[in-house]
Design a protein around this motif. Structure first.
Motif, PDB file in Angstrom:
ATOM      1  N   THR A   1      -3.902 -43.490  25.764  1.00 48.72           N
ATOM      2  CA  THR A   1      -3.491 -43.171  27.158  1.00 48.72           C
ATOM      3  C   THR A   1      -2.720 -42.272  27.489  1.00 48.72           C
ATOM      4  O   THR A   1      -2.647 -41.872  28.565  1.00 48.72           O
ATOM      5  CB  THR A   1      -3.535 -44.747  27.900  1.00 48.72           C
ATOM      6  OG1 THR A   1      -1.945 -44.915  27.603  1.00 48.72           O
ATOM      7  CG2 THR A   1      -4.409 -45.675  27.590  1.00 48.72           C
ATOM      8  N   GLY A   2      -1.742 -41.937  26.686  1.00 51.67           N
ATOM      9  CA  GLY A   2      -0.507 -41.121  26.990  1.00 51.67           C
ATOM     10  C   GLY A   2       0.518 -41.941  27.783  1.00 51.67           C
ATOM     11  O   GLY A   2       1.506 -41.629  28.182  1.00 51.67           O
ATOM     12  N   TRP A   3       0.433 -43.302  27.721  1.00 50.19           N
ATOM     13  CA  TRP A   3       1.206 -44.090  28.694  1.00 50.19           C
ATOM     14  C   TRP A   3       1.323 -45.597  27.921  1.00 50.19           C
ATOM     15  O   TRP A   3       0.499 -45.932  27.095  1.00 50.19           O
ATOM     16  CB  TRP A   3       0.770 -44.816  30.060  1.00 50.19           C
ATOM     17  CG  TRP A   3       0.875 -43.560  31.050  1.00 50.19           C
ATOM     18  CD1 TRP A   3      -0.251 -42.513  31.343  1.00 50.19           C
ATOM     19  CD2 TRP A   3       1.781 -43.122  31.683  1.00 50.19           C
ATOM     20  NE1 TRP A   3       0.055 -41.890  32.007  1.00 50.19           N
ATOM     21  CE2 TRP A   3       1.315 -42.225  32.621  1.00 50.19           C
ATOM     22  CE3 TRP A   3       3.151 -43.881  32.231  1.00 50.19           C
ATOM     23  CZ2 TRP A   3       2.192 -41.562  33.786  1.00 50.19           C
ATOM     24  CZ3 TRP A   3       3.787 -43.307  33.053  1.00 50.19           C
ATOM     25  CH2 TRP A   3       3.319 -42.111  33.947  1.00 50.19           C
ATOM     26  N   GLU A   4       2.729 -46.144  27.879  1.00 51.86           N
ATOM     27  CA  GLU A   4       2.911 -47.338  27.173  1.00 51.86           C
ATOM     28  C   GLU A   4       2.227 -48.402  27.971  1.00 51.86           C
ATOM     29  O   GLU A   4       1.774 -49.514  27.190  1.00 51.86           O
ATOM     30  CB  GLU A   4       4.307 -47.660  27.346  1.00 51.86           C
ATOM     31  CG  GLU A   4       4.811 -48.962  26.674  1.00 51.86           C
ATOM     32  CD  GLU A   4       6.285 -49.080  26.761  1.00 51.86           C
ATOM     33  OE1 GLU A   4       6.614 -50.216  26.866  1.00 51.86           O
ATOM     34  OE2 GLU A   4       6.841 -48.115  26.710  1.00 51.86           O
ATOM     35  N   GLY A   5       2.004 -48.412  29.225  1.00 48.73           N
ATOM     36  CA  GLY A   5       1.140 -49.545  29.902  1.00 48.73           C
ATOM     37  C   GLY A   5       0.599 -48.765  31.308  1.00 48.73           C
ATOM     38  O   GLY A   5       1.108 -47.692  31.705  1.00 48.73           O
ATOM     39  N   LEU A   6      -0.435 -49.552  31.893  1.00 51.11           N
ATOM     40  CA  LEU A   6      -1.083 -49.221  32.881  1.00 51.11           C
ATOM     41  C   LEU A   6      -1.190 -50.299  33.886  1.00 51.11           C
ATOM     42  O   LEU A   6      -1.199 -51.582  33.332  1.00 51.11           O
ATOM     43  CB  LEU A   6      -2.651 -48.731  32.553  1.00 51.11           C
ATOM     44  CG  LEU A   6      -2.768 -47.467  31.567  1.00 51.11           C
ATOM     45  CD1 LEU A   6      -3.937 -47.099  31.220  1.00 51.11           C
ATOM     46  CD2 LEU A   6      -2.092 -46.127  32.189  1.00 51.11           C
ATOM     47  N   VAL A   7      -1.230 -50.364  35.199  1.00 49.55           N
ATOM     48  CA  VAL A   7      -1.672 -51.185  36.132  1.00 49.55           C
ATOM     49  C   VAL A   7      -2.827 -50.669  36.921  1.00 49.55           C
ATOM     50  O   VAL A   7      -2.939 -49.565  37.221  1.00 49.55           O
ATOM     51  CB  VAL A   7      -0.339 -51.004  36.945  1.00 49.55           C
ATOM     52  CG1 VAL A   7      -0.531 -52.250  38.307  1.00 49.55           C
ATOM     53  CG2 VAL A   7       0.999 -51.718  36.304  1.00 49.55           C
ATOM     54  N   ALA A   8      -3.792 -51.549  36.594  1.00 49.99           N
ATOM     55  CA  ALA A   8      -5.025 -51.522  37.275  1.00 49.99           C
ATOM     56  C   ALA A   8      -4.922 -51.975  38.943  1.00 49.99           C
ATOM     57  O   ALA A   8      -4.455 -52.812  39.126  1.00 49.99           O
ATOM     58  CB  ALA A   8      -6.056 -51.994  36.550  1.00 49.99           C
ATOM     59  N   CYS A   9      -5.358 -50.770  39.792  1.00 46.61           N
ATOM     60  CA  CYS A   9      -5.333 -51.189  41.192  1.00 46.61           C
ATOM     61  C   CYS A   9      -6.548 -52.016  41.239  1.00 46.61           C
ATOM     62  O   CYS A   9      -6.887 -52.619  42.581  1.00 46.61           O
ATOM     63  CB  CYS A   9      -5.348 -49.882  41.680  1.00 46.61           C
ATOM     64  SG  CYS A   9      -6.880 -48.577  41.396  1.00 46.61           S
ATOM     65  N   ASN A  10      -7.465 -52.207  40.591  1.00 45.14           N
ATOM     66  CA  ASN A  10      -8.881 -53.071  40.918  1.00 45.14           C
ATOM     67  C   ASN A  10      -9.033 -53.987  39.853  1.00 45.14           C
ATOM     68  O   ASN A  10     -10.357 -54.562  39.566  1.00 45.14           O
ATOM     69  CB  ASN A  10      -9.691 -52.260  41.010  1.00 45.14           C
ATOM     70  CG  ASN A  10     -10.210 -51.619  39.895  1.00 45.14           C
ATOM     71  OD1 ASN A  10      -9.452 -50.901  38.974  1.00 45.14           O
ATOM     72  ND2 ASN A  10     -11.549 -51.033  39.808  1.00 45.14           N
ATOM     73  N   MET A  11      -7.962 -54.604  39.041  1.00 42.38           N
ATOM     74  CA  MET A  11      -8.126 -55.584  37.902  1.00 42.38           C
ATOM     75  C   MET A  11      -8.656 -57.125  38.621  1.00 42.38           C
ATOM     76  O   MET A  11      -7.795 -57.756  39.352  1.00 42.38           O
ATOM     77  CB  MET A  11      -6.771 -55.926  37.186  1.00 42.38           C
ATOM     78  CG  MET A  11      -7.229 -56.798  35.979  1.00 42.38           C
ATOM     79  SD  MET A  11      -5.661 -57.426  34.963  1.00 42.38           S
ATOM     80  CE  MET A  11      -5.311 -55.494  34.187  1.00 42.38           C
ATOM     81  N   PRO A  12      -9.860 -57.382  38.123  1.00 39.47           N
ATOM     82  CA  PRO A  12     -10.148 -58.769  38.812  1.00 39.47           C
ATOM     83  C   PRO A  12      -9.098 -59.802  38.243  1.00 39.47           C
ATOM     84  O   PRO A  12      -8.586 -59.946  37.301  1.00 39.47           O
ATOM     85  CB  PRO A  12     -11.669 -58.869  38.047  1.00 39.47           C
ATOM     86  CG  PRO A  12     -11.993 -57.754  37.632  1.00 39.47           C
ATOM     87  CD  PRO A  12     -10.653 -56.917  37.197  1.00 39.47           C
ATOM     88  N   ASP A  13      -8.850 -60.793  38.838  1.00 38.93           N
ATOM     89  CA  ASP A  13      -8.160 -62.269  38.916  1.00 38.93           C
ATOM     90  C   ASP A  13      -8.569 -62.527  37.742  1.00 38.93           C
ATOM     91  O   ASP A  13      -7.758 -63.101  36.850  1.00 38.93           O
ATOM     92  CB  ASP A  13      -8.223 -62.945  39.854  1.00 38.93           C
ATOM     93  CG  ASP A  13      -7.548 -62.525  41.195  1.00 38.93           C
ATOM     94  OD1 ASP A  13      -6.698 -61.595  41.192  1.00 38.93           O
ATOM     95  OD2 ASP A  13      -7.811 -62.985  42.374  1.00 38.93           O
TER      96      ASP A  13
END
Length: 117
Positions: free
Chosen positions: A68-80
């Motif tokens: 991904t180019g990143w250690e981590g990602l935060v999804a703006c639309n991750m379902p609960d």
């Protein structure tokens, strides 16, 4: 470090979601309030682990940063239903960037997400 988390939290709060048929049925499209956000890259079928960050946000972390180019990602639309710490997931989506902001985890708009074994 607290400043980075604060800025990132404000950025996430400035995002709203709307339904889009090009996404998996359980996902919504993210809408950024600032028009300077741009798609840095798109990823397909990247495998990561959902972890709960210290600020109670859920991050998708990756052992292999090259995915991904990143250690981590935060999804703006991750379902609960996917906000379960230490669960492996496979994701596809658009990783966003902003020319005037620094953040630890890049935001991603998921186009698909599923649990993996």
């Amino acid at each position: 470090m607290k400043t980075i988390y604060l800025i990132f939290s404000v950025c996430l709060l400035s995002i709203s979601c709307g339904k889009d048929t090009s996404l998996s049925p359980n996902l919504h499209r993210c809408t950024f309030s600032d028009n300077e956000w741009f798609v840095e890259r798109e990823i397909q079928h990247a495998e990561g682990t959902v972890v709960q960050d210290t600020l109670e946000m859920f991050v998708i972390s990756f052992e292999d940063r090259q995915q991904t180019g990143w250690e981590g990602l935060v999804a703006c639309n991750m379902p609960d239903s996917f906000k379960i710490s230490n669960r492996k997931v496979e994701i596809s989506g658009k990783i966003y960037s902003h020319p005037r902001m620094d953040y630890r985890y890049a935001p991603i708009e998921l186009t698909s997400i599923r649990f993996s074994n």
